[in-house]
Design an enzyme around this catalytic site. Structure first.
Site, PDB file in Angstrom:
ATOM      1  N   SER A 275       0.902  -1.846  -0.202  1.00 11.40           N
ATOM      2  CA  SER A 275       0.426  -0.251  -0.137  1.00 11.40           C
ATOM      3  C   SER A 275       0.768   1.483   0.246  1.00 11.40           C
ATOM      4  CB  SER A 275      -0.560   0.186   1.406  1.00 11.40           C
ATOM      5  OG  SER A 275      -1.976   1.064   1.576  1.00 11.40           O
ATOM      6  N   HIS A 276       1.084   1.997   0.969  1.00 12.28           N
ATOM      7  CA  HIS A 276       1.655   3.411   1.286  1.00 12.28           C
ATOM      8  C   HIS A 276       2.705   2.907   1.369  1.00 12.28           C
ATOM      9  CE1 HIS A 276      -0.293   2.735   5.048  1.00 12.28           C
ATOM     10  NE2 HIS A 276       0.500   3.526   5.242  1.00 12.28           N
TER      11      HIS A 276
ATOM     12  N   ASP B 283      -1.918   7.105  -2.919  1.00 12.93           N
ATOM     13  CA  ASP B 283      -1.558   6.118  -2.659  1.00 12.93           C
ATOM     14  C   ASP B 283      -1.138   4.459  -3.280  1.00 12.93           C
ATOM     15  OD1 ASP B 283      -3.565   3.716  -2.077  1.00 12.93           O
ATOM     16  OD2 ASP B 283      -2.600   3.330  -0.587  1.00 12.93           O
TER      17      ASP B 283
ATOM     18  N   ASP C 266      -1.104   1.024  -4.364  1.00  9.96           N
ATOM     19  CA  ASP C 266      -1.900   0.404  -4.679  1.00  9.96           C
ATOM     20  C   ASP C 266      -3.526   0.977  -5.096  1.00  9.96           C
ATOM     21  OD1 ASP C 266      -2.923   0.751  -1.539  1.00  9.96           O
ATOM     22  OD2 ASP C 266      -3.606  -1.382  -2.032  1.00  9.96           O
TER      23      ASP C 266
ATOM     24  N   ASP D  62      -6.133   2.463  -3.302  1.00 11.51           N
ATOM     25  CA  ASP D  62      -7.075   2.744  -2.637  1.00 11.51           C
ATOM     26  C   ASP D  62      -7.492   3.999  -1.551  1.00 11.51           C
ATOM     27  OD1 ASP D  62      -5.470   1.547  -1.004  1.00 11.51           O
ATOM     28  OD2 ASP D  62      -5.729   0.200  -0.178  1.00 11.51           O
ATOM     29  N   ARG D  63      -6.262   4.325  -2.333  1.00 12.63           N
ATOM     30  CA  ARG D  63      -6.299   5.677  -0.573  1.00 12.63           C
ATOM     31  C   ARG D  63      -6.608   7.138  -1.794  1.00 12.63           C
ATOM     32  NH1 ARG D  63      -2.989   5.643   4.443  1.00 12.63           N
ATOM     33  NH2 ARG D  63      -3.274   3.291   4.664  1.00 12.63           N
TER      34      ARG D  63
ATOM     35  N   LYS E 225     -11.521  -0.033  -0.564  1.00 15.91           N
ATOM     36  CA  LYS E 225     -11.703   1.657  -0.458  1.00 15.91           C
ATOM     37  C   LYS E 225     -10.701   1.780  -1.814  1.00 15.91           C
ATOM     38  CE  LYS E 225      -7.832   2.242   1.765  1.00 15.91           C
ATOM     39  NZ  LYS E 225      -7.164   0.894   3.037  1.00 15.91           N
TER      40      LYS E 225
HETATM   41  C1  VG1 Z   1      -4.195   1.851   8.310  1.00 15.60           C
HETATM   42  C2  VG1 Z   1      -5.735   2.911   8.194  1.00 15.60           C
HETATM   43  C3  VG1 Z   1      -6.623   1.678   7.949  1.00 15.60           C
HETATM   44  C4  VG1 Z   1      -5.989   0.974   6.822  1.00 15.60           C
HETATM   45  C5  VG1 Z   1      -4.982   0.586   6.881  1.00 15.60           C
HETATM   46  C6  VG1 Z   1      -4.460  -0.235   5.108  1.00 15.60           C
HETATM   47  O1  VG1 Z   1      -3.677   0.760   9.233  1.00 15.60           O
HETATM   48  O2  VG1 Z   1      -4.897   3.184   9.730  1.00 15.60           O
HETATM   49  O3  VG1 Z   1      -7.554   2.915   7.616  1.00 15.60           O
HETATM   50  O4  VG1 Z   1      -7.525   0.427   6.549  1.00 15.60           O
HETATM   51  O5  VG1 Z   1      -3.965   1.137   7.384  1.00 15.60           O
HETATM   52  O6  VG1 Z   1      -4.869   0.548   3.927  1.00 15.60           O
HETATM   53  P1  VG1 Z   1      -2.958   0.817  10.541  1.00 15.60           P
HETATM   54  O7  VG1 Z   1      -3.470  -0.464  11.285  1.00 15.60           O
HETATM   55  O8  VG1 Z   1      -1.523   0.933  10.720  1.00 15.60           O
HETATM   56  O9  VG1 Z   1      -3.573   1.252  11.041  1.00 15.60           O
HETATM   57  V1  VG1 Z   1      -3.942   0.256   3.388  1.00 15.60           V
HETATM   58  O10 VG1 Z   1      -4.290   1.633   2.400  1.00 15.60           O
HETATM   59  O11 VG1 Z   1      -2.931   0.291   3.866  1.00 15.60           O
HETATM   60  O12 VG1 Z   1      -4.442  -0.928   2.281  1.00 15.60           O
HETATM   61 CO    CO Z   2      -3.446   1.327   0.091  1.00 14.54          CO
END
Ligand code: VG1
Ligand code: CO
Length: 552
Positions: free
Chosen positions: A122-123, A286, A288, A290-291, A385
């Protein structure tokens, strides 16, 4: 169709000892790339997935990723293991590029599809020394629910070995059909189906007219997966000038950047909007896809507010004209959307952090829109998302309202009041220090109600647990809540996506009614709560950090 010359021989590889550290976090298994490069590490997790996901043998799987370092190798391994496990069909994409929301859509629209494997952290940054990840999605197109992730983890703990075939790599440079033993590998364009879905949900003619009428926008793909999608949507279909999409070429290391759409990591974009006058609107997604981050000229839209605005204006948007069944937000997300839901007289659900918790509500038709404070917004069009969807939703609202982002926000707060909100992240905290901070606060909870704090009084202090209203499953230990009498609150959570040390997240919220001070800087508006949180939890003392590493 190309076929491998002979049916490949299945090889059973034994593990000297099962891996003990393959428990997925908030969203898939994320580790530094060198961890994934250890012999058999990736294969072990994939074996557990292929043994656990129902219907794999003879079924269809969707596979793709955000293009980061390791993506191509992982797809190759998955195809060879899928063949050994007699998967009927694997659908993957040109160069393995597939955003998380597009993967969700592909899973949902492919007949016989039992789920998907998305290669992304992801990010988190990518590259040989950065992070890699594997997300597993179920047949509904959504992230694996907790029970499935736990079952996969359990399987890794006792795994003796894995099955794989040896064969030449399947070319992914163009669409095509291939055969690996009894498994058909279909390479499809990963962009087109998603773009068609967006055209169903949003009025592209209206958007083209609006954006061409003097409303300049810029989109930053941060050298991650949304580049090809955004170029197709904004530059080809909506006719915006070449260059509207910045950093549009996916790179294995995201150009050395951090593909996280927030004010810290998407700073050039933020500066262009918050300090310059060239653009009326800016957005970023981000790694992937989704953000999303939404910016107007001199205006940052807090993600919790974004969900509220989208909810308030949904019926103006083509795909949502019928109205909303309900909405949901994660617990730490501000209650801005609750206020709108109350006015619309629709249900509003509060779930734990992580998109997987929205799945049952979406599947049961109980909600149409949902979101998280962490720059995640989405709807029932997929089960993830969706960053570009959120950007198109915002532009569609602006195309009917014909006002600036800042004006839209002012009108929103003047109607519903403002939920001042901020998240403070303390990253790379030593594990034991973070555990001590958290544990100490947790032990204090039963004694906190009635205590003064931040010029207010604590009404309730507890650890959040959730019972899914659809399937009755429960999830406990989902964050520490300090709720104050005025309605303000502070939440403490430890991240489940970080890969180095621990990340402490502090979420702060204060409500100001619509006749109050609506234009304060959020850090100023929240200053008493910020001080109160440190007093209560001893953040500085435990972490040795005097300020957060990231403020959103
Ligand atoms: C974080 C965010 C959460 C989100 C998750 C995955 O998790 O707070 O809201 O759903 O990332 O997003 P955490 O446990 O680090 O707070 V993504 O775009 O990384 O799939
Ligand atoms: Co993501």
């Amino acid at each position: 169709m190309t076929a491998s010359a002979t049916t490949p021989q299945v090889r059973h590889v034994s593990l000297a000892a099962p891996f003990q550290d393959q428990k997925p976090g908030t969203s898939g298994l994320r580790r530094p790339t060198p961890v994934f490069q250890q012999p058999h590490y990736l294969e072990s997790f994939l074996e557990a997935v292929l043994q656990t996901l129902p219907g794999v043998q003879g079924g269809t799987l969707v596979v793709g990723g955000d293009g980061r370092y390791g993506n191509r190798r992982a797809i190759d391994v998955i195809l060879r293991m899928a063949c050994a496990h007699r998967v009927g069909r694997v659908i993957t994409t040109t160069n393995g590029i597939l955003s998380t929301p597009a993967a969700s859509h592909l899973i949902r629209t492919s007949p016989g599809c039992v789920g998907g494997i998305i290669l992304s952290a992801s990010h988190n940054p990518g590259g040989p020394e950065e992070d890699f990840g594997v997300k597993v999605n179920g047949a509904n197109g959504g992230p694996a629910p907790e029970q499935l992730s736990n079952a996969i983890h359990q399987a890794t703990l006792t795994l003796q070995g894995y099955a794989v075939v040896e064969t030449a790599a399947i070319p992914l440079d163009r669409p095509g059909h291939h055969r690996l033993g009894t498994t058909v590998v279909e390479v499809v364009d990963g962009v087109e189906d998603f773009v068609v879905l967006m055209q169903k949900l949003f009025d592209f003619d209206q958007l083209r007219e609006f954006l061409g009428s003097g409303f300049p926008i810029t989109f930053d793909a941060l050298h991650a997966v949304t580049g090809p999608y955004a170029r197709r949507i904004f530059e080809d279909l909506l006719g915006l000038p070449a260059g509207t999409v910045r950093h549009g070429a996916p790179l294995e290391d995201f150009g050395g950047g951090h593909p996280d759409p927030n004010l810290t990591y998407a700073k050039p974009l933020a500066d262009a909007l918050l300090q310059g006058d060239e653009f009326s609107f800016g957005a970023a997604c981000d790694g992937d896809g989704d953000r999303n981050m939404i910016l107007g000229r001199r205006c940052f839209v807090n993600p919790s507010d974004s969900l509220a605005v989208i909810t308030a204006h949904a019926t103006q948007v083509k795909g949502y004209g019928q109205g909303l069944a309900g909405v949901a937000r994660s617990m730490p997300t501000s209650a801005a959307v609750d206020a709108v839901a109350e006015t619309l007289a629709i249900p509003c659900y509060e779930t734990p952090t992580g998109w997987k918790f929205f799945g049952t509500l979406l599947d049961a038709g109980k909600i149409t829109l949902c979101g998280e404070e962490s720059f995640g917004t989405g709807s029932d069009h997929v089960r993830e998302k969706d960053g570009l969807w959120a950007v198109l939703f915002w532009l569609s609202i602006l195309a009917t309202e014909r006002c600036s982002v800042a004006t839209l926000m002012e009108r929103h707060w003047a109607t519903y009041g403002r939920h001042y909100y901020s998240r403070h992240d303390y990253e790379e905290v030593e594990q034991t220090a973070a555990a001590e901070l958290y544990g100490t606060l947790q032990r204090q909870l039963p004694r906190l109600a009635g205590q003064p704090l931040a010029g207010d009084r604590i009404r309730q202090a507890d650890e959040f647990s959730y019972t899914d209203p659809v399937d009755g499953s429960t999830s406990s230990r989902q964050g520490l809540r300090i709720l104050l009498e005025s309605g303000s609150r502070m939440i403490f959570r430890l991240s489940g996506t970080g890969t180095r040390g621990a990340t402490l997240r502090l979420y702060l919220e204060r409500y100001e009614p619509n006749n109050g001070a609506l234009n304060l800087d959020p850090q100023t508006a929240l200053a008493p709560l910020i001080r109160g949180a440190d007093q209560l939890a001893g953040i500085r003392q435990h972490t040795g950090m005097s300020t957060p590493t990231v403020i959103t």
